[in-house]
Enzyme design. Structure first.
Site, mmCIF file in Angstrom:
data_model
loop_
_atom_site.group_PDB
_atom_site.id
_atom_site.type_symbol
_atom_site.label_atom_id
_atom_site.label_comp_id
_atom_site.label_asym_id
_atom_site.label_seq_id
_atom_site.Cartn_x
_atom_site.Cartn_y
_atom_site.Cartn_z
ATOM 1 N N ASP A 1 -31.976 -30.726 43.890
ATOM 2 C CA ASP A 1 -31.963 -29.633 42.934
ATOM 3 C C ASP A 1 -33.356 -29.019 42.881
ATOM 4 O O ASP A 1 -34.354 -29.705 43.127
ATOM 5 C CB ASP A 1 -31.602 -30.145 41.530
ATOM 6 C CG ASP A 1 -30.154 -30.592 41.433
ATOM 7 O OD1 ASP A 1 -29.308 -29.942 42.067
ATOM 8 O OD2 ASP A 1 -29.877 -31.575 40.731
ATOM 9 N N ASP B 1 -27.956 -33.924 37.861
ATOM 10 C CA ASP B 1 -28.256 -34.274 36.475
ATOM 11 C C ASP B 1 -27.078 -34.034 35.533
ATOM 12 O O ASP B 1 -26.911 -34.730 34.544
ATOM 13 C CB ASP B 1 -29.490 -33.517 35.965
ATOM 14 C CG ASP B 1 -29.371 -32.013 36.161
ATOM 15 O OD1 ASP B 1 -28.275 -31.534 36.537
ATOM 16 O OD2 ASP B 1 -30.374 -31.304 35.950
ATOM 17 N N ASP C 1 -22.000 -33.200 38.252
ATOM 18 C CA ASP C 1 -22.641 -33.618 39.504
ATOM 19 C C ASP C 1 -22.183 -35.005 39.945
ATOM 20 O O ASP C 1 -22.418 -35.409 41.080
ATOM 21 C CB ASP C 1 -24.171 -33.633 39.354
ATOM 22 C CG ASP C 1 -24.768 -32.236 39.311
ATOM 23 O OD1 ASP C 1 -24.167 -31.336 39.915
ATOM 24 O OD2 ASP C 1 -25.825 -32.058 38.683
#
Length: 868
Positions: free
Chosen positions: A322, A608, A612
């Site tokens: 990310d 997070d 996910d």
């Protein structure tokens, strides 16, 4: 107590609590009363059980029995010494296993979850095991419910209770009183182990630990520690080697008896050889090495939740990361506004409320349009600036509002309704005083907007949309993250997100972490490709990726929409060259992971949010964020990043490679030493049979057990903590199908074993004319030295000069201690017990020179392989 049948206010009275939660002192007293909020673990074996377990091996039992028989026939000294060595070995094995147990227990504590709780009216994060009945917990999307709770207040709350009730769909929760209903229909209760998947709430803890519904069925949930593939392979190898050694020991016993040796003497020799040669301590050494390595990772901010992840880290060749918070600081600061066709600059840094508003270079006062934009961002918000809790983006919106002197209106107003943010809609909407306020991704908010605010609501034109898109691209291409804000007056109609009045944009800067650029370069030299995945605008993602050298000229960029337009085959052709994915959803992450794995990659994926979790489970290494990650994501992960920092992933990969290297080193060391000992006895037997001469063994049973004690213990453990090789991050990832024992490693082990056996036998027969006792003393001592020299060479899989001779002080200390103990056996009264004699200096010199050939031969072989 049937908490679901009582009103929330009465529940608080019954628990002697209130809306501000418990005081710290009261919580401490209740913790002593109720005990920690955790399920009772399966009790680890007691120290006595661990110690007695050292004698469960059939071979050790046979050795003790044979020793007792030898004592009965008058061999008291030999019997006593053998028993002492067996006991010392048992103590060392016990200490190793105890250390492994404690290390693994400490790792469990590192990964323990936290909970947000009200204490003295203030929100705090505390370890979940410190919760007590009467605590008020604050739960939001992605949180794991830490105890059984009664809902006090909620907003659109839904929970996933499949793990407890089997219900596959999320269950809508309420604070209302329920009747006499079964567990699955208690809509005002939240149960430990379930997860919040929508909305938020405050709830009173009513049961903890074994008193929860989960605790009542805890015996069904007991799971053992998961062994790694390497541990399983080594366990199989140990059994196979054990059977082979037992077979050879049996042959030696029968042949020795046929050659005229005493039954008890040959029984002791053959069993002692089997005990010394079977690497029964290998699993404990592997576990200790893994545990030590995992603690080293934890110090580098990476907590491993599942042991197999350590091995997989060394084989990882793609890291999908990310952007926000992992590659960047995740400390947002609003620096630009766009409202009523004006671009406004905002000064200030971090979460300080000091700052000014500028149009061009001229300072301006926040007018009604600016204040409306900032108010929308502050109301559509769940963060707490004072406690620094919440999403950094939302904290930045609170700060920008306070720079304009706007108080926290959430404290004076009441949130009437809410549509929480989710990664599919990419928006969040709240209702205050008959007005809905929305914030979200620019494209999504624009789709829902029919009007634009220009000193009042006006129909939005195509020109307005084009101008907003142009400003958004301008902000994004500068690396800014952009959010749109809108509102909608509500009459009697039901809350929805259509027909919004677009207010403007807030653009914020999230500075890339300074250490990430170097970490990306280290990945590249280690043969690991870094892929950025973000929900941000394509231009923002590209700007940050270029700054961090993730995006090179030949690399591609895909947006979520572009990814949706590709079928699986077309995407599979492109996936190897795409370095940046922008405007993607968690569902896209699953597809990206699957495509990379189909291309043969070993994939690490960060995440997070609650959505996910599927991608993290699908990846070879699922990496959850420790600071911003949800409990659900952490539960699905293999590794948790305490500091959410990309460079910590790279440090973990390096540590994982080092651990695997060190396990290889001591496995090779132990196996080659043990096979060498077997070869010495076996070749002596073959020579006696071929030449028709009496059997004269170079080593006595007591020698074999002593060598096992000196060389299999501390030197092997010291190899397990060897520092990283200089090239550990300059070589390509390990093939995940590679076995620790392959043709190359087996040839290396046998090469070393034959050097040890050959050198020992040469010196034994060379000294035999000087007497059997001296020849055995020389053979005994040179074998110890052979193995210690080999341990020094085994410190590196490359020429030892590349790592330095004394960089592993623990190994130097282990070797020095082993030498000192061997000298005690030669030059003190112990020599009588071990049937050795003191050796003159010239003999010791010959032994050292002969044993050093093992070191030199191994180093020469490494250099030859390096050149070829």
């Amino acid at each position: 107590m049937e908490w679901h049948r009582i009103a929330a206010a009465d529940v608080l009275k019954e628990l002697r609590s209130g809306s501000d939660g418990l005081s710290a002192n009261e919580a401490t007293q209740r913790l002593r009363q109720h005990g920690p909020n955790k399920l009772e673990d399966k009790k680890p074996p007691s120290a006595l059980a661990l110690f007695l377990g050292q004698f469960r091996s059939l071979l050790v039992i046979i050795l003790i029995a044979a020793t007792l028989i030898s004592a009965l026939i008058g061999e008291f000294i030999d019997a006593a010494i053998i028993l002492v060595i067996v006991m010392v070995n048992a103590v060392l094995g016990f200490l190793q296993e105890q250390k492994a147990e404690r290390a693994l227990e400490a790792l469990k504590k590192l990964a323990a979850p936290n909970a947000e709780v009200l204490r003295n009216g203030k929100a705090l994060r505390v370890p979940a095991h410190d919760l007590v009945p009467g605590d008020i917990v604050l739960l939001k999307v992605g949180d794991k419910v830490p105890a059984d709770c009664r809902v006090v207040e909620e907003m659109n709350l839904k929970a996933d209770e499949a793990i407890l009730t089997g219900e596959s769909l999320p269950v809508r929760k309420t604070a209302d009183v329920m009747g006499d209903v079964p567990l699955a229909e208690r809509k005002n209760m939240l149960f430990a182990g379930t997860a919040v998947v929508y909305g938020r709430c405050s709830a009173a803890v009513v049961s903890t630990g074994m008193q929860t519904e989960f605790g009542k069925i805890a015996q069904l949930l007991e799971t053992g520690e998961e062994a790694t593939p390497l541990q399983k392979n080594l366990a199989v190898l140990g059994r196979q080697l054990g059977l082979m050694v037992i077979g050879i020991a049996g042959i030696i016993f029968v042949a020795g008896y046929l050659l005229g040796e005493k039954i008890v003497s040959m029984l002791l020799t053959s069993v002692a050889l089997a005990v010394a040669a079977i690497p029964e301590g290998l699993p404990a050494v592997v576990t200790i090495t893994l545990a030590i390595g995992l603690h080293a990772m934890a110090r580098k901010q990476a907590i491993i939740r599942k042991l197999p992840a350590v091995e997989t880290l060394g084989a990882t060749d793609v890291i999908c990361s990310d952007k926000t918070g992992t590659l960047t600081m995740n400390e947002m600061t609003v620096t630009r506004l766009y409202v009523n066709s004006r671009i406004v600059s905002v000064t200030g840094e971090g979460y300080s409320t000091e700052g000014r508003f500028l149009i061009g270079k001229k300072a301006v006062t926040a007018d009604d349009d600016i204040r409306l934009l900032l108010t929308a961002g502050a109301l559509c918000n769940d963060a707490d600036r004072e406690a620094r809790l919440g999403d950094p983006t939302e904290l930045a919106l609170l700060v920008s509002a306070q720079k304009a002197g706007i108080a926290d209106l959430r404290k004076t107003g009441k949130r009437l309704e809410e549509i929480p943010f989710d990664s599919n809609r990419k928006m969040m909407t709240v209702v205050y005083d008959k007005t809905a306020y929305t914030k979200g991704a620019v494209e999504e908010v624009l789709k829902k907007s029919s009007h634009i605010h220009k000193a009042g609501a006006a129909p939005m034109t195509e020109q307005d949309r084009n101008k907003i898109h142009a400003v958004n691209r301008k902000f994004a291409s500068s690396g800014l993250r952009v959010l749109a804000c809108a509102y909608k007056p509500l009459g009697r109609e039901k809350l929805g997100e259509d027909g919004l009045v677009f207010i403007g944009l807030q653009a914020m800067r999230d500075t890339p972490r300074k250490e990430v650029k170097d970490a990306v370069e280290r990945c590249r030299s280690a043969g690991i490709r870094v892929v950025m995945i973000t929900g941000d605008h394509k231009d923002t993602a590209v700007a940050v990726a270029k700054e961090l050298h993730i995006l090179e000229k030949t690399d591609g960029v895909l947006t979520g929409n572009e990814l949706d337009s590709l079928d699986d085959d077309a995407f599979l052709e492109q996936v190897d060259r795409v370095a940046v994915y922008a405007r993607v959803s968690p569902e896209h992450k699953v597809r990206i992971t699957e495509a990379l794995k189909k291309r043969g990659h070993v994939v690490a994926m960060t995440g997070d949010g609650v959505n996910d979790a599927p991608a993290l489970k699908k990846a070879d290494i699922g990496i959850a964020m420790g600071a911003t990650g949800t409990d659900v994501t952490k539960e699905a992960s293999d590794m948790v990043l305490v500091d959410d920092n990309f460079s910590s992933i790279v440090a973990a990969v390096e540590e994982g490679r080092t651990i695997y290297d060190n396990i290889k080193k001591f496995v090779y060391y132990l196996l080659s030493a043990n096979i060498g000992e077997v070869l010495i006895i076996f070749l002596t037997l073959v020579a006696a049979l071929v030449m028709g001469s009496p059997l004269l063994l170079p080593l006595l049973p007591i020698h074999l057990l002593w060598i096992n004690l000196l060389t299999d213990g501390f030197p092997a453990l010291a190899l397990g903590v060897e520092p990283a090789e200089p090239d550990v991050m300059k070589r390509r990832p390990r093939n995940p199908d590679e076995r620790i024992l392959n043709r190359h490693s087996l040839s290396f082990i046998m090469f070393r074993a034959f050097i040890i056996a050959g050198g020992t036998l040469v010196l034994f027969y060379a000294y035999l004319p000087a007497g059997t006792e001296k020849a055995r003393t020389v053979a005994f001592t040179v074998l110890v030295c052979f193995e210690l020299f080999a341990a020094l060479s085994m410190r590196s899989l490359h020429p030892i000069a590349s790592v330095g001779f004394f960089s592993n002080r623990k190994l130097v200390a282990a070797v020095a201690s082993s030498i000192a103990l061997q000298l005690l056996v030669l030059y003190t009264p112990l020599s009588t017990l071990f049937e050795t004699i003191p050796l003159p200096a010239e003999d010791l010199a010959i032994i050292v020179v002969a044993a050093s050939t093992a070191f030199l031969a191994l180093e020469a072989r490494k250099m030859w392989r390096r050149v070829n």
